[in-house]
Design a protein around this motif. Structure first.
Motif, mmCIF file in Angstrom:
data_model
loop_
_atom_site.group_PDB
_atom_site.id
_atom_site.type_symbol
_atom_site.label_atom_id
_atom_site.label_comp_id
_atom_site.label_asym_id
_atom_site.label_seq_id
_atom_site.Cartn_x
_atom_site.Cartn_y
_atom_site.Cartn_z
ATOM 1 N N ALA A 153 5.795 4.000 0.127
ATOM 2 C CA ALA A 153 6.409 5.135 -0.583
ATOM 3 C C ALA A 153 7.215 5.965 0.409
ATOM 4 C CB ALA A 153 5.320 5.979 -1.255
ATOM 5 N N THR A 154 8.367 5.407 0.804
ATOM 6 C CA THR A 154 9.176 6.049 1.838
ATOM 7 C C THR A 154 10.651 5.732 1.624
ATOM 8 O OG1 THR A 154 9.423 6.288 4.243
ATOM 9 C CG2 THR A 154 8.907 4.084 3.434
ATOM 10 N N ALA A 155 11.523 6.639 2.096
ATOM 11 C CA ALA A 155 12.970 6.485 1.897
ATOM 12 C C ALA A 155 13.465 5.143 2.439
ATOM 13 C CB ALA A 155 13.706 7.619 2.615
ATOM 14 N N GLY A 156 14.247 4.434 1.635
ATOM 15 C CA GLY A 156 14.842 3.180 2.077
ATOM 16 C C GLY A 156 14.010 1.943 1.804
ATOM 17 N N SER A 157 12.775 2.139 1.349
ATOM 18 C CA SER A 157 11.887 1.012 1.048
ATOM 19 C C SER A 157 12.503 0.089 -0.008
ATOM 20 C CB SER A 157 10.539 1.557 0.562
ATOM 21 O OG SER A 157 9.645 0.536 0.243
ATOM 22 N N GLY A 158 13.086 0.701 -1.044
ATOM 23 C CA GLY A 158 13.723 -0.085 -2.104
ATOM 24 C C GLY A 158 14.968 -0.808 -1.644
ATOM 25 N N ASP A 159 15.711 -0.196 -0.707
ATOM 26 C CA ASP A 159 16.910 -0.856 -0.175
ATOM 27 C C ASP A 159 16.528 -2.147 0.546
ATOM 28 O OD1 ASP A 159 18.404 1.379 -1.049
ATOM 29 O OD2 ASP A 159 17.963 2.439 0.812
ATOM 30 N N THR A 160 15.430 -2.091 1.297
ATOM 31 C CA THR A 160 14.999 -3.306 2.007
ATOM 32 C C THR A 160 14.538 -4.372 1.007
ATOM 33 O OG1 THR A 160 12.717 -2.556 2.320
ATOM 34 C CG2 THR A 160 14.280 -2.003 4.047
ATOM 35 N N LEU A 161 13.830 -3.962 -0.047
ATOM 36 C CA LEU A 161 13.397 -4.933 -1.063
ATOM 37 C C LEU A 161 14.599 -5.639 -1.687
ATOM 38 C CD1 LEU A 161 11.197 -6.287 -2.777
ATOM 39 C CD2 LEU A 161 11.375 -4.362 -4.377
ATOM 40 N N THR A 162 15.645 -4.880 -1.981
ATOM 41 C CA THR A 162 16.864 -5.480 -2.543
ATOM 42 C C THR A 162 17.436 -6.529 -1.588
ATOM 43 O OG1 THR A 162 17.401 -3.592 -3.920
ATOM 44 C CG2 THR A 162 19.254 -4.951 -3.220
ATOM 45 N N GLY A 163 17.481 -6.201 -0.307
ATOM 46 C CA GLY A 163 17.984 -7.156 0.681
ATOM 47 C C GLY A 163 17.154 -8.416 0.754
ATOM 48 N N ILE A 164 15.833 -8.258 0.683
ATOM 49 C CA ILE A 164 14.922 -9.407 0.778
ATOM 50 C C ILE A 164 15.082 -10.330 -0.429
ATOM 51 C CG2 ILE A 164 12.480 -10.079 0.811
ATOM 52 C CD1 ILE A 164 11.981 -7.333 2.307
ATOM 53 N N ILE A 165 15.071 -9.760 -1.635
ATOM 54 C CA ILE A 165 15.219 -10.569 -2.853
ATOM 55 C C ILE A 165 16.577 -11.279 -2.854
ATOM 56 C CG2 ILE A 165 15.457 -10.457 -5.379
ATOM 57 C CD1 ILE A 165 13.382 -8.154 -5.324
ATOM 58 N N THR A 166 17.617 -10.554 -2.452
ATOM 59 C CA THR A 166 18.968 -11.124 -2.400
ATOM 60 C C THR A 166 19.016 -12.307 -1.453
ATOM 61 O OG1 THR A 166 19.883 -8.935 -2.872
ATOM 62 C CG2 THR A 166 21.394 -10.559 -1.923
ATOM 63 N N ALA A 179 1.471 -3.895 9.044
ATOM 64 C CA ALA A 179 1.806 -2.789 9.944
ATOM 65 C C ALA A 179 0.795 -1.641 9.900
ATOM 66 C CB ALA A 179 3.193 -2.252 9.610
ATOM 67 N N LEU A 180 0.086 -1.501 8.784
ATOM 68 C CA LEU A 180 -0.749 -0.311 8.559
ATOM 69 C C LEU A 180 -1.712 0.016 9.704
ATOM 70 C CD1 LEU A 180 -1.148 1.891 6.403
ATOM 71 C CD2 LEU A 180 -3.059 0.541 5.527
ATOM 72 N N PRO A 181 -2.424 -0.964 10.266
ATOM 73 C CA PRO A 181 -3.346 -0.617 11.361
ATOM 74 C C PRO A 181 -2.649 0.032 12.565
ATOM 75 C CG PRO A 181 -3.819 -2.824 10.531
ATOM 76 C CD PRO A 181 -2.536 -2.384 9.891
ATOM 77 N N GLY A 223 -0.409 3.603 10.465
ATOM 78 C CA GLY A 223 -0.985 4.514 9.470
ATOM 79 C C GLY A 223 -0.009 4.645 8.306
ATOM 80 N N TYR A 224 -0.412 5.364 7.270
ATOM 81 C CA TYR A 224 0.451 5.524 6.098
ATOM 82 C C TYR A 224 1.661 6.405 6.404
ATOM 83 C CZ TYR A 224 -3.411 3.608 3.352
ATOM 84 O OH TYR A 224 -4.384 2.789 2.856
ATOM 85 N N GLN A 225 1.435 7.499 7.158
ATOM 86 C CA GLN A 225 2.484 8.500 7.298
ATOM 87 C C GLN A 225 3.653 8.045 8.168
ATOM 88 O OE1 GLN A 225 -0.773 8.878 7.766
ATOM 89 N NE2 GLN A 225 -1.519 10.809 6.896
ATOM 90 N N SER A 226 3.381 7.265 9.197
ATOM 91 C CA SER A 226 4.423 6.948 10.181
ATOM 92 C C SER A 226 5.196 5.671 9.863
ATOM 93 C CB SER A 226 3.803 6.825 11.575
ATOM 94 O OG SER A 226 3.349 8.085 11.994
ATOM 95 N N PHE A 227 4.842 5.005 8.798
ATOM 96 C CA PHE A 227 5.540 3.771 8.396
ATOM 97 C C PHE A 227 6.851 4.162 7.715
ATOM 98 C CE2 PHE A 227 6.464 0.367 5.383
ATOM 99 C CZ PHE A 227 6.168 -0.785 6.095
ATOM 100 N N ILE A 228 7.973 3.600 8.196
ATOM 101 C CA ILE A 228 9.278 3.853 7.571
ATOM 102 C C ILE A 228 9.920 2.528 7.176
ATOM 103 C CG2 ILE A 228 9.659 6.069 8.715
ATOM 104 C CD1 ILE A 228 11.526 4.595 10.691
ATOM 105 N N ALA A 229 11.024 2.596 6.447
ATOM 106 C CA ALA A 229 11.653 1.376 5.915
ATOM 107 C C ALA A 229 12.022 0.385 7.017
ATOM 108 C CB ALA A 229 12.885 1.745 5.090
ATOM 109 N N SER A 230 12.416 0.886 8.182
ATOM 110 C CA SER A 230 12.744 -0.026 9.289
ATOM 111 C C SER A 230 11.530 -0.850 9.723
ATOM 112 C CB SER A 230 13.280 0.765 10.485
ATOM 113 O OG SER A 230 14.481 1.419 10.135
ATOM 114 N N ASN A 272 0.847 -1.184 0.000
ATOM 115 C CA ASN A 272 0.000 0.000 0.000
ATOM 116 C C ASN A 272 0.891 1.245 0.000
ATOM 117 O OD1 ASN A 272 0.576 0.769 2.894
ATOM 118 N ND2 ASN A 272 -0.342 -1.254 3.215
ATOM 119 N N ALA A 273 0.287 2.419 0.061
ATOM 120 C CA ALA A 273 1.020 3.675 -0.078
ATOM 121 C C ALA A 273 2.043 3.913 1.035
ATOM 122 C CB ALA A 273 0.040 4.842 -0.134
ATOM 123 N N ALA A 274 1.969 3.160 2.128
ATOM 124 C CA ALA A 274 2.950 3.307 3.210
ATOM 125 C C ALA A 274 4.364 3.004 2.722
ATOM 126 C CB ALA A 274 2.592 2.382 4.379
#
Length: 282
Positions: free
Chosen positions: A215-228, A255-257, A260-267, A211-213
């Motif tokens: 869309a946050t800094a570092g989200s792609g870095d975590t995806l790379t780690g997971i796929i790897t 995590a969304l419940p 929320g969308y705004q407070s979700f970060i890559a960690s 979901n839109a959560a």
């Protein structure tokens, strides 16, 4: 263009392998993550931690010298090898042969880093995940794409994708160009977006989690780690990408419940991986 196939829980369970109760860290795979530059060591931290938290047995992270203490203190479970340069990567030398190598998060585009990437690609035969600045460097040097092993995984966000394939005027043109790119270079493209699609030659898959959560800094870095991580654990590239994007999205749905969308970060992606795996195991 043919309709995309949906990546659902049922599709994932067709190839998902629960952990063998008798496994040990050597059987869970060894991944190398080449990442970071001065001011962007966080990208290396996020990718490395996500890799470990997705079940990889051993992770070695290659960073410029400025990242050494940051990584050793923030993720004691990760082993660290450093470049001779303090602030950016200039010469990739690995004292081991891992199952998979990811390269790109936060590495920057310094000329020395571009040369290091070229020399690495010229000699490397190990399965690869390419992300972020590795993709930006390749976009400027397209002939280097001929050097990547077959079934290398590329994980561009929309702007990185545009630099690789050129501008598009419609969604269908974007897909056509990405399919042509995937076929030409024999690579798998994770087209990050809402939703994320996977392009594997002429096969198109559409993810159903997230979901839109995200869309946050570092989200792609975590995806790379997971796929790897999944590549290191022995999944074929075509399955590693599906499992990776599905679980990555699932963490945000779980995590969304609470956030929320705004407070979700890559960690939070990393913190919710355990619950995401448990949803697959139930």
């Amino acid at each position: 263009m043919k309709d995309p196939l949906l990546i659902t829980k049922n599709e994932i369970l067709r190839f998902y392998k629960p952990v063998n109760p008798h496994t040990h860290k050597g059987l869970q795979g060894h991944a190398v993550i080449i990442a970071g530059s001065y001011g962007k060591i966080g990208a290396a931290v996020l990718a490395s931690k996500a890799c470990l938290k997705s079940g990889c047995g051993l992770v070695t992270t290659f960073v410029p010298k400025c990242g050494y203490q940051i990584l050793q203190i923030s993720i004691p479970e990760v082993m660290v090898v450093t470049d001779e340069n303090a602030n950016f990567i200039t010469n990739i030398h690995l004292p081991l042969i891992p199952q998979v190598i990811a390269i790109g998060p936060g590495i920057g585009q310094e000329l020395g880093t571009q040369k290091a990437l070229f020399e690495f690609l010229r000699t490397n035969r190990i399965p690869l995940v390419l992300d972020a600045d590795a993709l930006n460097i390749l976009a400027q040097n397209q002939s280097w794409l001929e050097l990547v092993p077959e079934n290398t995984i590329l994980t561009p966000h929309p702007k990185e994708l545009e630099r690789l394939i050129g501008k598009w005027n419609s969604e269908s043109e974007k897909f056509q160009k990405t399919v042509a790119f995937s076929e030409k270079y024999k690579v798998i493209v994770v087209m990050k977006g809402a939703p994320t699609h996977i392009i594997n030659k002429n096969e198109i898959y559409k993810n159903t989690t997230g979901n839109a959560a995200l869309a946050t800094a570092g989200s792609g870095d975590t995806l790379t780690g997971i796929i790897t991580s999944f590549l290191a654990q022995g999944y074929e590239p075509k399955y590693a990408v599906k499992l990776g994007v599905f679980l990555h999205g699932l963490t945000a749905d779980i995590a969304l419940p609470q956030t929320g969308y705004q407070s979700f970060i890559a960690s939070d992606i990393i913190e919710n991986l355990g619950k995401a795996f448990l949803e697959l195991d139930n």
